[in-house]
Enzyme design. Structure first.
Site, mmCIF file in Angstrom:
data_model
loop_
_atom_site.group_PDB
_atom_site.id
_atom_site.type_symbol
_atom_site.label_atom_id
_atom_site.label_comp_id
_atom_site.label_asym_id
_atom_site.label_seq_id
_atom_site.Cartn_x
_atom_site.Cartn_y
_atom_site.Cartn_z
ATOM 1 N N ARG A 18 -26.293 35.772 45.597
ATOM 2 C CA ARG A 18 -26.516 34.618 46.480
ATOM 3 C C ARG A 18 -25.252 33.808 46.730
ATOM 4 N NH1 ARG A 18 -31.661 31.836 43.767
ATOM 5 N NH2 ARG A 18 -30.957 33.046 41.956
ATOM 6 N N TYR A 353 12.961 18.936 50.793
ATOM 7 C CA TYR A 353 12.462 20.022 49.954
ATOM 8 C C TYR A 353 13.468 20.286 48.844
ATOM 9 C CZ TYR A 353 11.489 24.645 48.161
ATOM 10 O OH TYR A 353 11.247 25.688 47.321
ATOM 11 N N ARG A 427 30.748 18.574 58.619
ATOM 12 C CA ARG A 427 30.473 18.292 60.026
ATOM 13 C C ARG A 427 31.691 18.630 60.881
ATOM 14 N NH1 ARG A 427 28.488 13.252 57.995
ATOM 15 N NH2 ARG A 427 30.372 12.244 58.760
#
Length: 467
Positions: A18, A353, A427
């Site tokens: 079930r 993260y 950069r």
């Protein structure tokens, strides 16, 4: 508490059709642990000297789960589904080798408290030969009724279909959980027969057989919620809700503040220190340990995590297995941390993260920072020294070490180690062109205006020959 040896037999052979699941019923989880795991854990906490688990054929996954929680357990196979008495008979070698009490539990009835099971053992210690656990049902329809004397002596167990109108009015119902003085059980099982509508051997028939042999049977009552049997996913959800209520209540009585308790989900093993505050919609998976004075803000998810005193988490934080936050560490909104140690007072506050990494004390990890820990084949670690400053939108390509008090300029992609106190900046040189933006906007505005004028001219150029 009695000191007699205790054998706990756990019946786990049912297929649970079930549940509509490829998994055996007893492997479905409540609060992060399988139903079978809950029952085995209760047997262990009760002080069982031996545990026997009865499974069905080809149920190796159930066997593994039982041994996961009780490595010394004996596993027996019930070859055919021939009733509860037949299932207990399958554990005959464990019964024959045991001298003491025997308790029979069901792997799909995981909410019975250790306190209730302890009361059953106490009645055996006080002289009862058989103890039957019952409950007062809100709706007793379909349950076997426990017919008792005022002293609690059990006179009979009457199945619903066989009960008289007066007996059907009894609300005291049979749960199926029984305890025996061990020296009696083998003989009682040998006398069971299957002369009934289903052709099965019922363990509850041992009560009538025992009374015919002048054995004393008594009934004990517990809360109906403790003996909720789980046969489908609706009942699984009911059991989850009951278990969560218990866990939240225990946490709050232990010193945890929950702003909206019903929205907080705990695991079976979640541990809290005092003065912890949990905001709404927080989920704790298994293996979370929280220190004192910790705040977990809304919509956070934690699993396999240790959190030190005074730390703050969230909102909207995800802490995955292997994460350790030291005292006073701060993990902010939309931050994911996995298999990483965040040092004392360190901050990872925004949109980052941090995986397979260590972040030193008082380091500051800026918004948008990620540790690039996976190269498609292997995981690599990132080390960030104490006091380091990681500028926003930086990518740290592991394996890499950022030294103590080092500084990473915003927007950098760091692929080589940075020594203590150094600045790393990757950069491109900024190119400023005076007046370029103004000239660009003027030119584009002029082009747009010319296009709009041409479009408006086309719309207005039709004649009136259709009028």
């Amino acid at each position: 508490m009695t000191t007699r040896p205790l054998l706990v037999i756990i019946l786990a052979a049912g297929k649970g059709t079930r549940m509509r699941s490829a998994r055996p019923k007893v492997l479905h989880e409540i609060a992060g642990r399988s139903m079978l795991g809950h029952v085995v854990a209760s047997a262990t906490e009760l002080g069982a000297s031996a545990i026997a688990v009865v499974i069905g054929p080809d149920m190796d996954d159930v066997r593994r789960e039982a041994l996961r929680w009780a490595p010394a357990a004996s596993i027996f196979v019930q070859e055919a589904q021939a009733g509860t008495g037949d299932a207990v008979r399958a554990a005959g070698p464990a019964i024959a080798a045991h001298d003491g009490d025997v308790l029979v539990l069901y792997a799909d009835t995981p909410l019975i408290t250790v306190a209730t099971l302890g009361r059953m053992r106490e009645r055996l210690a006080q002289g009862a030969d058989i103890v039957v656990l019952g409950f007062r049902a809100a709706d007793p329809t379909g349950y076997g009724r426990l017919i008792t004397q005022e002293s609690g002596i059990l006179v009979a167990i009457r199945e619903h279909n066989d009960a008289s109108p007066a007996e059907r009015a009894i609300e005291f119902c049979n749960s199926g959980v029984l305890a025996f003085r061990g020296q009696n059980l083998s003989g009682l099982l040998a006398s069971l027969d299957n002369r009934n509508a289903k052709g099965e051997f019922y363990l509850t028939d041992t009560v009538a057989i025992g009374r015919a042999r002048n054995l004393t049977a008594v009934a004990l009552a517990c809360e109906e919620s403790e003996v909720l049997g789980i046969n489908n996913r609706v009942q699984l959800a009911e059991a989850e809700a009951l278990c969560q209520h218990r866990l939240r209540e225990r946490a709050m009585l232990g010193g945890v503040t929950m702003r909206d308790p019903a929205s907080v989900y705990l695991a079976f093993d979640t541990r809290f220190g005092q003065d912890v505050t949990i905001e709404p919609n927080v989920v704790f998976g298994p293996g979370v340990e929280v220190g004192e004075r910790v705040t977990v803000r809304a919509h956070s998810h934690l699993e396999g995590v240790r959190i030190g005193d005074g730390a703050q988490v969230g909102p909207f934080a995800r802490l995955r297995p292997g994460t350790v936050l030291a005292a006073g560490a701060r993990i902010g909104n939309f931050v994911e941390v996995k298999a990483a140690e965040i040092g004392e007072g360190a901050k990872v506050n925004h949109l980052s993260y941090i995986g397979d990494a260590s972040v030193g004390a008082k380091a500051n990890v800026g918004a948008g920072t990620i540790t690039c820990n996976y190269d498609g084949y292997f995981k690599h670690r990132t080390e960030i020294g104490s006091g380091a400053f990681i500028g926003s939108n930086s990518a740290l390509v592991a394996p890499v070490r950022i030294g103590v008090d080092a500084y990473i300029g915003s927007g950098s992609v760091v692929t080589r180690d940075v020594a203590d106190g150094d600045l790393a900046l990757t950069r491109a040189t900024q190119d400023v062109r005076p007046g370029w933006a103004t000239r660009f906007r003027e030119r584009m505005a002029r082009i747009k205006a010319e296009r709009d004028a041409r479009r408006d001219g086309r719309k207005g150029g039709g004649g009136d020959e259709h009028h």
